[in-house]
Design a protein around this motif. Structure first.
Motif, PDB file in Angstrom:
ATOM      1  N   LEU A  63       0.826  -1.198   0.000  1.00 15.49           N
ATOM      2  CA  LEU A  63       0.000   0.000   0.000  1.00 15.49           C
ATOM      3  C   LEU A  63       0.870   1.261   0.000  1.00 15.49           C
ATOM      4  O   LEU A  63       0.602   2.219  -0.738  1.00 15.49           O
ATOM      5  N   SER A  64       1.913   1.256   0.823  1.00 16.35           N
ATOM      6  CA  SER A  64       2.799   2.410   0.877  1.00 16.35           C
ATOM      7  C   SER A  64       3.494   2.644  -0.458  1.00 16.35           C
ATOM      8  O   SER A  64       3.594   3.779  -0.937  1.00 16.35           O
ATOM      9  N   MET A  65       3.925   1.566  -1.090  1.00 19.26           N
ATOM     10  CA  MET A  65       4.593   1.688  -2.381  1.00 19.26           C
ATOM     11  C   MET A  65       3.632   2.146  -3.467  1.00 19.26           C
ATOM     12  O   MET A  65       3.973   2.989  -4.309  1.00 19.26           O
ATOM     13  N   ALA A  66       2.395   1.618  -3.436  1.00 19.55           N
ATOM     14  CA  ALA A  66       1.398   2.002  -4.438  1.00 19.55           C
ATOM     15  C   ALA A  66       1.073   3.486  -4.336  1.00 19.55           C
ATOM     16  O   ALA A  66       0.859   4.161  -5.346  1.00 19.55           O
ATOM     17  N   ARG A  67       1.044   4.003  -3.123  1.00 19.57           N
ATOM     18  CA  ARG A  67       0.793   5.434  -2.957  1.00 19.57           C
ATOM     19  C   ARG A  67       1.973   6.277  -3.425  1.00 19.57           C
ATOM     20  O   ARG A  67       1.797   7.331  -4.041  1.00 19.57           O
ATOM     21  N   SER A  68       3.180   5.803  -3.136  1.00 21.74           N
ATOM     22  CA  SER A  68       4.368   6.597  -3.468  1.00 21.74           C
ATOM     23  C   SER A  68       4.594   6.721  -4.963  1.00 21.74           C
ATOM     24  O   SER A  68       5.109   7.734  -5.436  1.00 21.74           O
ATOM     25  N   ILE A  69       4.212   5.694  -5.739  1.00 18.03           N
ATOM     26  CA  ILE A  69       4.417   5.762  -7.197  1.00 18.03           C
ATOM     27  C   ILE A  69       3.119   6.069  -7.924  1.00 18.03           C
ATOM     28  O   ILE A  69       3.040   5.950  -9.143  1.00 18.03           O
ATOM     29  N   SER A  70       2.077   6.450  -7.148  1.00 19.47           N
ATOM     30  CA  SER A  70       0.802   6.932  -7.715  1.00 19.47           C
ATOM     31  C   SER A  70       0.180   5.942  -8.676  1.00 19.47           C
ATOM     32  O   SER A  70      -0.103   6.243  -9.847  1.00 19.47           O
ATOM     33  N   LEU A  71      -0.040   4.713  -8.194  1.00 17.69           N
ATOM     34  CA  LEU A  71      -0.733   3.726  -9.012  1.00 17.69           C
ATOM     35  C   LEU A  71      -2.223   4.017  -9.037  1.00 17.69           C
ATOM     36  O   LEU A  71      -2.713   4.932  -8.366  1.00 17.69           O
ATOM     37  N   ASP A  72      -2.986   3.206  -9.783  1.00 17.84           N
ATOM     38  CA  ASP A  72      -4.402   3.533  -9.973  1.00 17.84           C
ATOM     39  C   ASP A  72      -5.185   3.438  -8.670  1.00 17.84           C
ATOM     40  O   ASP A  72      -4.835   2.686  -7.754  1.00 17.84           O
ATOM     41  N   ARG A  73      -6.267   4.230  -8.587  1.00 20.02           N
ATOM     42  CA  ARG A  73      -7.051   4.379  -7.361  1.00 20.02           C
ATOM     43  C   ARG A  73      -7.714   3.077  -6.941  1.00 20.02           C
ATOM     44  O   ARG A  73      -7.871   2.802  -5.746  1.00 20.02           O
ATOM     45  N   ASN A  74      -8.140   2.264  -7.892  1.00 21.35           N
ATOM     46  CA  ASN A  74      -8.814   1.009  -7.546  1.00 21.35           C
ATOM     47  C   ASN A  74      -7.887   0.080  -6.763  1.00 21.35           C
ATOM     48  O   ASN A  74      -8.293  -0.556  -5.786  1.00 21.35           O
ATOM     49  N   LEU A  75      -6.628   0.022  -7.209  1.00 23.56           N
ATOM     50  CA  LEU A  75      -5.651  -0.831  -6.517  1.00 23.56           C
ATOM     51  C   LEU A  75      -5.375  -0.297  -5.116  1.00 23.56           C
ATOM     52  O   LEU A  75      -5.324  -1.057  -4.139  1.00 23.56           O
ATOM     53  N   ILE A  76      -5.215   1.021  -4.995  1.00 22.33           N
ATOM     54  CA  ILE A  76      -4.953   1.623  -3.683  1.00 22.33           C
ATOM     55  C   ILE A  76      -6.146   1.408  -2.746  1.00 22.33           C
ATOM     56  O   ILE A  76      -5.988   1.071  -1.576  1.00 22.33           O
ATOM     57  N   GLY A  77      -7.371   1.556  -3.278  1.00 22.30           N
ATOM     58  CA  GLY A  77      -8.562   1.329  -2.462  1.00 22.30           C
ATOM     59  C   GLY A  77      -8.665  -0.103  -1.982  1.00 22.30           C
ATOM     60  O   GLY A  77      -9.039  -0.361  -0.834  1.00 22.30           O
ATOM     61  N   TYR A  78      -8.332  -1.043  -2.865  1.00 27.00           N
ATOM     62  CA  TYR A  78      -8.365  -2.462  -2.488  1.00 27.00           C
ATOM     63  C   TYR A  78      -7.367  -2.744  -1.370  1.00 27.00           C
ATOM     64  O   TYR A  78      -7.689  -3.426  -0.379  1.00 27.00           O
ATOM     65  N   LEU A  79      -6.150  -2.199  -1.497  1.00 22.21           N
ATOM     66  CA  LEU A  79      -5.124  -2.441  -0.488  1.00 22.21           C
ATOM     67  C   LEU A  79      -5.479  -1.770   0.843  1.00 22.21           C
ATOM     68  O   LEU A  79      -5.196  -2.321   1.914  1.00 22.21           O
ATOM     69  N   GLN A  80      -6.101  -0.604   0.793  1.00 25.26           N
ATOM     70  CA  GLN A  80      -6.531   0.054   2.031  1.00 25.26           C
ATOM     71  C   GLN A  80      -7.543  -0.803   2.787  1.00 25.26           C
ATOM     72  O   GLN A  80      -7.451  -0.983   4.009  1.00 25.26           O
ATOM     73  N   GLY A  81      -8.523  -1.333   2.045  1.00 21.33           N
ATOM     74  CA  GLY A  81      -9.517  -2.195   2.682  1.00 21.33           C
ATOM     75  C   GLY A  81      -8.908  -3.474   3.226  1.00 21.33           C
ATOM     76  O   GLY A  81      -9.254  -3.918   4.325  1.00 21.33           O
ATOM     77  N   LEU A  82      -7.974  -4.056   2.475  1.00 19.35           N
ATOM     78  CA  LEU A  82      -7.328  -5.289   2.910  1.00 19.35           C
ATOM     79  C   LEU A  82      -6.493  -5.061   4.175  1.00 19.35           C
ATOM     80  O   LEU A  82      -6.542  -5.865   5.119  1.00 19.35           O
ATOM     81  N   CYS A  83      -5.767  -3.946   4.214  1.00 18.15           N
ATOM     82  CA  CYS A  83      -4.932  -3.654   5.393  1.00 18.15           C
ATOM     83  C   CYS A  83      -5.789  -3.382   6.623  1.00 18.15           C
ATOM     84  O   CYS A  83      -5.443  -3.795   7.737  1.00 18.15           O
ATOM     85  N   ALA A  84      -6.898  -2.685   6.426  1.00 14.15           N
ATOM     86  CA  ALA A  84      -7.789  -2.404   7.557  1.00 14.15           C
ATOM     87  C   ALA A  84      -8.378  -3.697   8.104  1.00 14.15           C
ATOM     88  O   ALA A  84      -8.439  -3.906   9.327  1.00 14.15           O
ATOM     89  N   ARG A  85      -8.827  -4.573   7.213  1.00 16.67           N
ATOM     90  CA  ARG A  85      -9.358  -5.865   7.643  1.00 16.67           C
ATOM     91  C   ARG A  85      -8.303  -6.685   8.372  1.00 16.67           C
ATOM     92  O   ARG A  85      -8.569  -7.308   9.412  1.00 16.67           O
ATOM     93  N   ALA A  86      -7.080  -6.675   7.829  1.00 14.65           N
ATOM     94  CA  ALA A  86      -6.013  -7.472   8.425  1.00 14.65           C
ATOM     95  C   ALA A  86      -5.648  -6.950   9.811  1.00 14.65           C
ATOM     96  O   ALA A  86      -5.407  -7.738  10.737  1.00 14.65           O
ATOM     97  N   TYR A  87      -5.617  -5.630   9.967  1.00 13.15           N
ATOM     98  CA  TYR A  87      -5.283  -5.067  11.282  1.00 13.15           C
ATOM     99  C   TYR A  87      -6.302  -5.489  12.331  1.00 13.15           C
ATOM    100  O   TYR A  87      -5.942  -5.920  13.434  1.00 13.15           O
ATOM    101  N   MET A  88      -7.591  -5.349  12.003  1.00 14.10           N
ATOM    102  CA  MET A  88      -8.634  -5.733  12.951  1.00 14.10           C
ATOM    103  C   MET A  88      -8.652  -7.236  13.180  1.00 14.10           C
ATOM    104  O   MET A  88      -8.893  -7.705  14.295  1.00 14.10           O
ATOM    105  N   GLY A  89      -8.369  -7.998  12.124  1.00 11.51           N
ATOM    106  CA  GLY A  89      -8.398  -9.448  12.264  1.00 11.51           C
ATOM    107  C   GLY A  89      -7.252  -9.987  13.093  1.00 11.51           C
ATOM    108  O   GLY A  89      -7.410 -10.953  13.841  1.00 11.51           O
TER     109      GLY A  89
END
Length: 346
Positions: A63-89
């Motif tokens: 997620l950090s790398m995707a943000r730093s190199i400005s990849l597409d928003r859909n990929l960044i959104g997917y990774l944000q949701g995945l990281c949030a789920r993983a943290y809570m899980g």
């Protein structure tokens, strides 16, 4: 000249390569989180459990790398949701609601009450002193009754009431008694809340509040005693009073504990001591709220269904025994095991 942005295909290609290189780990993490959501934690092997934090950190890195190199928003959104789920899980609580309730009522609440034992005795002493003072003041000068109780709290229990009038207020069919009971419940709830909250002011307002509440009760005991109805009034009061008054004393004890930790934090800073005391007294006050609710039910149903004085004393005595055994015995062995484990780690 083409209208298409020449950078767009290059960005899409970069995103696709980035996804292809890491998507296998993302899917593995997502499937593991699905199993956690379904309550299948016991189905994980040791290696799978150890691999979960690794997959989580890998997803955060992606997620950090995707943000730093400005990849597409859909990929960044997917990774944000995945990281949030993983943290809570991984780091969130996994206890079931049933386990939380069992832990609170089976260990946390009674253990918290035992840990404020000295403050409980101080709060109880304030109540008893207030009761005695209220009785003696009214016995010496009857005008103290009106000053202490007032018309709203009296509910027909005033100096001009005859023995028959006072006796009638203790009957289950009295309409005015319902209003008085609601007022009494509201009053005692406010006393409990303020007795706890005002503990942060060196505990002095807490002591005065408990004393005043005891004086009010002592004044009412004196009023019924002068008409030969002390036993009847005590029976009516005991059916819910052993629970309600105990809740008030516990709230006062929680307030005194807050005051003690603020004034004498020991090796901790005052802020740290206040946080620690807040956790302990918060557990006590949650139980106080439950006790006040139960007292209201006992008062509402007991007042109408139980009119015999001996039976009322019986209900009050049973509740007092239950609370005494609960707070002194329940969870004691479990608490000792927790303390031994803490000492072992230290």
């Amino acid at each position: 000249m083409s209208d298409e942005d020449p950078a767009k295909p290059a960005l899409q290609l970069k995103s696709q390569k980035f996804r292809d290189a890491r998507e296998k780990d993302w899917r593995t993490l997502s499937r593991a989180l699905d199993r956690l959501d379904q309550g299948k934690l016991n189905s994980f092997s040791t290696d799978e459990l150890l691999n979960l934090p690794v997959l989580y950190r890998s997803a955060v890195s992606s997620l950090s790398m995707a943000r730093s190199i400005s990849l597409d928003r859909n990929l960044i959104g997917y990774l944000q949701g995945l990281c949030a789920r993983a943290y809570m899980g991984i780091y969130g609580p996994h206890a079931r609601f049933k386990d939380i309730l069992t832990g609170y009522f089976g260990r946390q609440w009674p253990d918290s009450v035992r840990r404020i034992g000295p403050e409980f005795l101080l709060s109880l002493a304030c109540l008893v002193i207030g009761i005695v003072a209220g009785w003696l003041l009214c016995a010496g000068d009857q005008s103290w009754y009106s000053a202490l109780v007032g018309e709203d709290m009296a509910g027909g229990r005033n100096l001009s009431a005859s023995a028959a009038d006072l006796k009638k207020t203790l009957e289950g069919s009295t309409d005015g008694l319902a209003v008085f009971s609601v007022f009494l419940m509201s009053h005692n709830t406010q006393v409990s809340i303020f007795a706890f909250a005002l503990g942060v002011i060196a505990g002095i307002p807490t002591a005065l509040l408990i004393l005043h509440n005891g004086m009010l009760l002592g004044a009412m005991l004196w009023l019924f005693a002068r008409q030969g109805l002390l036993v009847d009034f005590a029976g009516w009061l005991s059916i819910h009073g052993t629970t309600e008054l105990l809740a008030i004393v516990l709230a006062g004890a929680a307030g005194f504990h807050m005051a003690r930790r603020i004034m004498f934090p020991g090796k901790l800073t005052r802020k740290a001591a206040l946080v620690e005391a807040g956790k302990l007294t918060g557990s006590v006050m949650l139980g106080v709220a439950i006790m006040l609710l139960l007292a209201g039910l006992l008062e509402g149903f007991g007042r109408q269904l139980i009119t015999d004085t001996a039976a009322r004393f019986g209900v009050g005595a049973v509740m007092l025994v239950i609370w005494t055994v609960y707070f002194t015995q329940v969870g004691r062995r479990i608490s000792l095991k927790f303390e031994e484990a803490d000492h072992g780690r230290s």
